[in-house]
Design a protein around this motif. Structure first.
Motif, PDB file in Angstrom:
ATOM      1  N   THR A  58       2.713  10.737  68.378  1.00 10.20           N
ATOM      2  CA  THR A  58       3.413   9.464  68.585  1.00 10.20           C
ATOM      3  C   THR A  58       4.120   8.988  67.327  1.00 10.20           C
ATOM      4  N   SER A  59       3.570   9.316  66.173  1.00  9.24           N
ATOM      5  CA  SER A  59       4.152   9.035  64.856  1.00  9.24           C
ATOM      6  C   SER A  59       4.813   7.661  64.747  1.00  9.24           C
ATOM      7  N   PRO A  60       4.029   6.581  64.845  1.00  7.84           N
ATOM      8  CA  PRO A  60       4.614   5.248  64.663  1.00  7.84           C
ATOM      9  C   PRO A  60       5.177   5.095  63.257  1.00  7.84           C
ATOM     10  N   ALA A  61       6.201   4.263  63.121  1.00  7.43           N
ATOM     11  CA  ALA A  61       6.892   4.124  61.835  1.00  7.43           C
ATOM     12  C   ALA A  61       5.984   3.611  60.740  1.00  7.43           C
ATOM     13  N   TRP A  62       4.977   2.820  61.099  1.00  6.99           N
ATOM     14  CA  TRP A  62       4.076   2.257  60.085  1.00  6.99           C
ATOM     15  C   TRP A  62       3.074   3.271  59.556  1.00  6.99           C
ATOM     16  N   LEU A  63       2.915   4.414  60.245  1.00  7.75           N
ATOM     17  CA  LEU A  63       1.957   5.433  59.811  1.00  7.75           C
ATOM     18  C   LEU A  63       2.629   6.309  58.766  1.00  7.75           C
ATOM     19  N   ARG A  64       2.329   6.043  57.509  1.00  9.14           N
ATOM     20  CA  ARG A  64       3.014   6.728  56.411  1.00  9.14           C
ATOM     21  C   ARG A  64       2.430   8.101  56.093  1.00  9.14           C
ATOM     22  N   CYS A  65       1.192   8.335  56.505  1.00  7.50           N
ATOM     23  CA  CYS A  65       0.538   9.591  56.117  1.00  7.50           C
ATOM     24  C   CYS A  65      -0.695   9.802  56.988  1.00  7.50           C
ATOM     25  N   VAL A  66      -1.000  11.067  57.249  1.00  9.70           N
ATOM     26  CA  VAL A  66      -2.257  11.467  57.883  1.00  9.70           C
ATOM     27  C   VAL A  66      -2.942  12.443  56.940  1.00  9.70           C
ATOM     28  N   ALA A  67      -4.235  12.248  56.715  1.00 15.67           N
ATOM     29  CA  ALA A  67      -5.001  13.153  55.858  1.00 15.67           C
ATOM     30  C   ALA A  67      -6.203  13.673  56.622  1.00 15.67           C
ATOM     31  N   ALA A  68      -6.732  14.794  56.168  1.00 20.16           N
ATOM     32  CA  ALA A  68      -7.906  15.371  56.825  1.00 20.16           C
ATOM     33  C   ALA A  68      -8.693  16.193  55.826  1.00 20.16           C
ATOM     34  N   CYS A  69     -10.007  16.020  55.842  1.00 25.28           N
ATOM     35  CA  CYS A  69     -10.916  16.821  55.016  1.00 25.28           C
ATOM     36  C   CYS A  69     -11.723  17.755  55.915  1.00 25.28           C
ATOM     37  N   TYR A  70     -11.733  19.047  55.566  1.00 18.63           N
ATOM     38  CA  TYR A  70     -12.460  20.090  56.300  1.00 18.63           C
ATOM     39  C   TYR A  70     -12.458  19.816  57.806  1.00 18.63           C
ATOM     40  N   PRO A  71     -11.242  19.649  58.384  1.00 17.81           N
ATOM     41  CA  PRO A  71     -11.180  19.231  59.783  1.00 17.81           C
ATOM     42  C   PRO A  71     -11.364  20.382  60.765  1.00 17.81           C
ATOM     43  N   VAL A  72     -11.830  20.044  61.942  1.00 13.22           N
ATOM     44  CA  VAL A  72     -11.724  20.916  63.109  1.00 13.22           C
ATOM     45  C   VAL A  72     -10.357  20.609  63.720  1.00 13.22           C
TER      46      VAL A  72
END
Length: 505
Positions: free
Chosen positions: A395-409
């Motif tokens: 969906t990538s809303p404009a306010w979402l500047r970044c997504v991060a993940a640690c050791y994700p499934v």
């Protein structure tokens, strides 16, 4: 001499055990593969009416056929659904059974039908809704690809998979719907679990679940319970028959890995201190959300930390009080962003939609806070929470500047049976407007999780997505508390710098 009674899973019969049985016989043991009562053994209608008790009786008959005067030790081996009749028979003949071996299947509990363990959630819902009442049998997979609905086919040669499909038989619905009834006698029988990592479960993962303190898993730390791993899919008797035979012989001898009781040796990993020194900043708690307030004026960007799972519903403390998540939130707040932790209800693989709704609602509450810059938010996912990334990438809303993940499934594990494509970040990353991703990768990740990360990165390369990989070469899953090294510290610092830079750009 050891006598192995080999009980097959759904849609299969004695034929799947042929090569493993031959290897056991060559090693000096007896092996008796079973074909349980079904349409192909009882003339159609009568077999279709077979239920779990029918199959328990089949296994009891095999036990009784072994001469007790011969002094032979009986080892019951159940694969997949087969553990249900195997355990039911062991409960009725506990004095005759030396060990129960569960091949890529969890030991079932009293009162729970085998349907609860079927990974195909669509089939599970259909049968639970009464579809089986009018059906003579549950249709067997009609093509090699359909077996994936019931487990990973990794490692099975094409010819063997074709034979498996050709010889597959329908499953009587009553065998899946009738609850297993146990007196408790089988609890005294030593047990071994054979975990097939290619199907999504390994010893490290099971130990981690035990460490969460789920009472339902307490029996797994009994010293009479052992574990083996096989690096293959759900049908090791077809993909690794020789290795499976060796494991079964080792299990009969009482060998295998034993789990450590929660907190017995040291504090569980998820409750150990965070690896960085972080400031003691104020915390506000509201419903399922905690805010860690930065010492800075004006609306601040926010980083929302989303825990993994599935986790036992009764686990205490809940994830937002785990030192690792508190540490990340304080670290972000110490550098001027609002740090946010939350609890969501991912307690089972069927809960992803509910957990996604919990996260979305929490994010909207955070964005509505006047102290938060609603147009500058990052989401940071951990472990099994990684599948929840997919919605936000898509969906990538404009306010979402970044997504991060640690050791994700980053893809549903094969034994999870998640339907549809919603929770597949590799699909979602193809979206043209997807936000940048900071991915922290553990170099010593469990193989069943590492393959999902590689699948995601392959999709990233194909679509040219903006992904920064922060490697922790010597780190394991949950490296912030299990591998407290300068390498791990620098990985956390670098990932935090990258996320905050995208929030302030």
């Amino acid at each position: 001499m050891t006598v192995f009674i080999l009980v097959p899973g759904v849609f299969t019969g004695a034929h799947v055990w042929a090569e493993t049985a031959a290897r056991l016989a060559a090693a000096g043991a007896e092996a008796h593969p079973l074909t349980l009562t079904g349409p192909e053994t009882a003339g159609g209608g009568a077999g279709s009416r077979a239920d779990l008790e029918t199959h328990v009786a089949d296994v009891v008959a095999a036990i009784d056929a072994v001469d007790p005067a011969a002094g032979q030790e009986i080892v019951l081996v159940g694969h997949d659904y087969g553990v249900h009749p195997a355990l039911g028979a062991a409960d009725l003949r506990a004095q005759r059974v030396a060990r129960i071996v569960c091949v890529d299947a969890a030991p079932p509990r009293d009162g729970v039908p085998a349907l609860a363990a079927v990974p195909d959630q669509e089939l599970r819902a259909r049968l639970a809704g009464g579809a089986a009442e009018e059906a003579d049998a549950v249709p067997a997979p009609a093509s090699p690809a359909e077996w994936q609905r019931f487990g990973s086919t990794a490692g099975i040669p094409d010819a063997a998979l074709a034979r498996l499909t050709a010889r597959a038989v329908p499953q009587p619905p009553g065998t899946l719907l009738q609850p297993l009834r146990l007196t408790g006698a089988a609890a005294a029988v030593p047990t071994t679990g054979v975990l097939c990592t290619g199907n999504g479960a390994g010893i490290e993962l099971v130990q981690r679940l035990v460490d969460f303190g789920d009472p339902a898993l307490a029996a797994l730390v009994d010293p009479r319970v052992t574990f083996f791993e096989l690096d293959t899919g759900h049908w090791p008797m077809l993909s690794r028959p020789a290795e499976l035979a060796e494991v079964l012989l080792g299990a009969a001898a009482g060998e295998g890995h034993r789990l450590t009781p929660a907190g017995a040796a040291q504090q569980p990993a998820h409750l150990r201190p965070f690896l960085l020194e972080v400031p003691e900043l104020p915390r506000e708690r509201s419903q399922n959300v905690d805010l860690y307030l930065p010492d800075a004026p004006g609306p601040r960007p926010a980083v929302v930390f989303v825990h993994g799972g599935p986790l036992p519903a009764g686990a205490r403390p809940t994830p937002r009080d785990w030192p690792v998540l508190v540490g990340y939130a304080r670290c972000a707040a110490g550098q001027g962003a609002m740090g946010v932790t939350l609890d969501h209800r991912l307690h089972d693989v069927a809960d992803y939609e509910r957990a996604a709704a919990d996260v979305a609602a929490a994010v909207e509450r955070v964005r509505a806070d006047p102290r938060v810059a609603a147009d500058r938010v990052a989401l940071w996912f951990f472990s099994g929470g990684g599948l929840l990334m997919a919605d936000w990438l898509r969906t990538s809303p404009a306010w979402l500047r970044c997504v991060a993940a640690c050791y994700p499934v980053l893809a549903p594990l094969p034994n999870w049976g998640l339907p549809g494509r919603r929770f597949r970040p590799a699909d979602a990353v193809a979206h043209a407007g997807a936000p940048p991703v900071v991915l922290v990768r553990a170099g010593r990740e469990a193989p069943e999780i590492a393959v999902t990360v590689e699948e995601f990165l392959t999709a990233v390369g194909r679509h040219g997505a903006d992904v920064e990989v922060v490697d922790v070469p010597h780190g394991r899953h949950g490296f912030e508390t299990v591998d407290v090294t300068e390498e791990s510290r620098e990985a956390v610092r670098r990932a935090m710098r990258s996320v905050l830079a995208r929030l302030t750009a």
